[in-house]
Design a protein around this motif. Structure first.
Motif: not given
Length: 466
Positions: A91-96
């Protein structure tokens, strides 16, 4: 990997009516580095799609020789544990980015401890096909472990053949009740899509893992468009990105008139922080509207033609910082107070439009809405949600079916007699609109919607004794 249920296996084996689940993702665990080769990925994606045309079977074949069904599944508001760590790894998740304030990006929702989605209509959530379709609750708020509210979907579906890398990583849920107090950020459509150019500033939102905290907290990050690869759009990099758990979540962009649109569906990427690829909602809008039977584009037709309706009005100018409360409905976010005219003349009709109209009223008081789509003659769905239910007392079981024009759909009610399913009521007119009112004793029941002829989406309202 998700393992999709085979609908005919469900119907032929009552002990499998309750979804098989894998251990829940641990929000506190570290993300794993896993590579999936193309062959394995293809197999996994085949397993999570419901695209296969069902085998036509008779009623006798369908319910013959069934084992005693288990107790009905428990229904509660706890987060779903239907998903494995493997899907989080893909999957995908928030960085920065940063955490979101109360009611910020209120239309961004959490799906069962594994993926993110977007409310694009009071009854519709769009997300990614590779997240699967087995969701019992959809969570609103800023922390899925303590959600502001939880809504039951009538059904969820993945696009046939939809997968990361194809630009059609599409999935949709239709909610059992309308969420009319959460402001909708409309889908980017028609001439508006020309704003998606390299260097354009966009905002990504999701509940996934982050470089500054655990899974399950809604976060946002502002980054830029890199470019296009076929029907996919590349976004982010340089430490600003999505990561594990944001799959299916939205990408937003601000238009010249100051209002916002949602356009992206988080699909896949490399190392968190290095950028990723997104399917685009407007590419799948005809399928989304066909499945839900609802108009999801208040200012455009499904082909992108400008055709504003009463709902093409009062869009938010600051959805990321709504400055509101969930008890107040999150219905803030600096609405523009104006009719949209991004691709043509504004709506000229009713001077007091309702941007979130209520859906058609249910045909019975206290009914629960379910839905689905049949592929053609012989296809069928078991309801509610591929399962059955238990009534603990005698009373009336109501079923109201509304199918597509020109089709012939029929409705059946079965009761478990201790060794087999017995047909107790049926409605078989030469139309797709059917009604059953059956006065039955306590017991275990299930409904079947079947196509005698024709195909398309249907709605089913059910009510039964407690």
């Amino acid at each position: 990997m998700h393992h999709g249920k085979n609908r005919h296996t469900i119907l032929l084996a009552p002990f499998s009516l309750v979804a098989l689940v894998t251990p829940a993702c641990d929000p506190e665990s570290e993300p794993l580095d896993v590579e999936v080769d193309a062959a394995s990925g293809a197999v996994a994606r085949d397993e999570i799609t419901d695209a296969g045309r069902p085998v036509v079977v008779s009623h006798d074949e369908l319910f013959a020789g069934l084992a005693d069904p288990p107790p009905p599944p428990r229904i509660d508001l706890e987060p779903s544990d239907e998903f494995s760590a493997a899907i989080d790894e893909e999957g995908e998740a928030i960085y920065g980015g940063t955490t979101v304030s109360t009611c910020g990006w209120a239309s961004t929702v959490e799906l069962g401890g594994s993926c993110t989605g977007t409310l694009v209509h009071p009854q519709v959530v769009i997300y990614a096909a590779h997240c699967g379709a087995s969701y019992s609750k959809i969570y609103f708020g800023e922390n899925y472990q303590s959600p502001a509210r939880a809504i039951t979907p009538s059904w969820c579906k993945v696009y046939p053949g939809g997968e990361p890398g194809s630009g059609n990583d599409f999935a949709v849920c239709k909610l059992s009740q309308a969420v009319n107090d959460v402001p909708i950020v409309p889908i980017l459509m028609g001439c508006e899509t020309s704003i998606l150019q390299p260097g354009r500033s966009v905002t990504l939102v999701g509940f996934g893992d982050a470089d500054n905290g655990p899974y399950g907290i809604k976060r946002q990050v502002t980054t830029t468009v890199n470019g296009f690869d076929g029907d996919e759009i590349s976004i982010g990099g340089g430490g600003k990105d999505t990561c594990q758990g944001d799959s299916g979540g939205p990408a937003f962009v601000k238009l010249a008139d100051g209002t916002w649109r949602v356009f992206g569906i988080t699909s896949y990427g490399g190392d968190c922080g290095s950028g990723g690829y997104y399917s685009m909602m407007h590419k799948g809008i005809q399928w989304f509207e066909q499945q839900t039977g609802l108009d999801l584009t208040p200012c455009h037709n499904a082909d992108g033609t400008w055709n504003p309706g009463a709902g093409c009005y009062n869009f938010q100018t600051n959805p990321g910082s709504a400055n509101d409360t969930w008890s107040g409905g999150c219905n803030a976010g600096a609405p523009s107070g104006a009719y949209s005219q991004t691709c043509g003349a504004p709506y000229q009709g009713d001077p007091n439009p309702n941007p979130n109209p209520n859906p058609d009223p249910a045909p019975c008081s206290g009914c629960t809405e379910y839905g689905g789509s049949l592929a053609g003659a012989g296809d069928y769905d078991q309801q509610p949600n591929g399962s059955y239910y238990q009534s603990t007392k005698a009373g009336t079981h109501e079923g109201h079916l509304v199918g597509p024009n020109g089709a012939d759909f029929d409705l059946y009610l079965y009761k478990w007699n201790g060794s087999a399913w017995a047909l107790v009521a049926k409605a078989e007119t030469a139309s797709s609109t059917e009604t059953i009112n059956y006065n039955g004793t306590a017991g275990i029941y299930t409904w079947s919607v079947e196509s005698y002829g024709g195909s398309g989406a249907y709605e089913l309202w059910l009510k039964n004794p407690a």
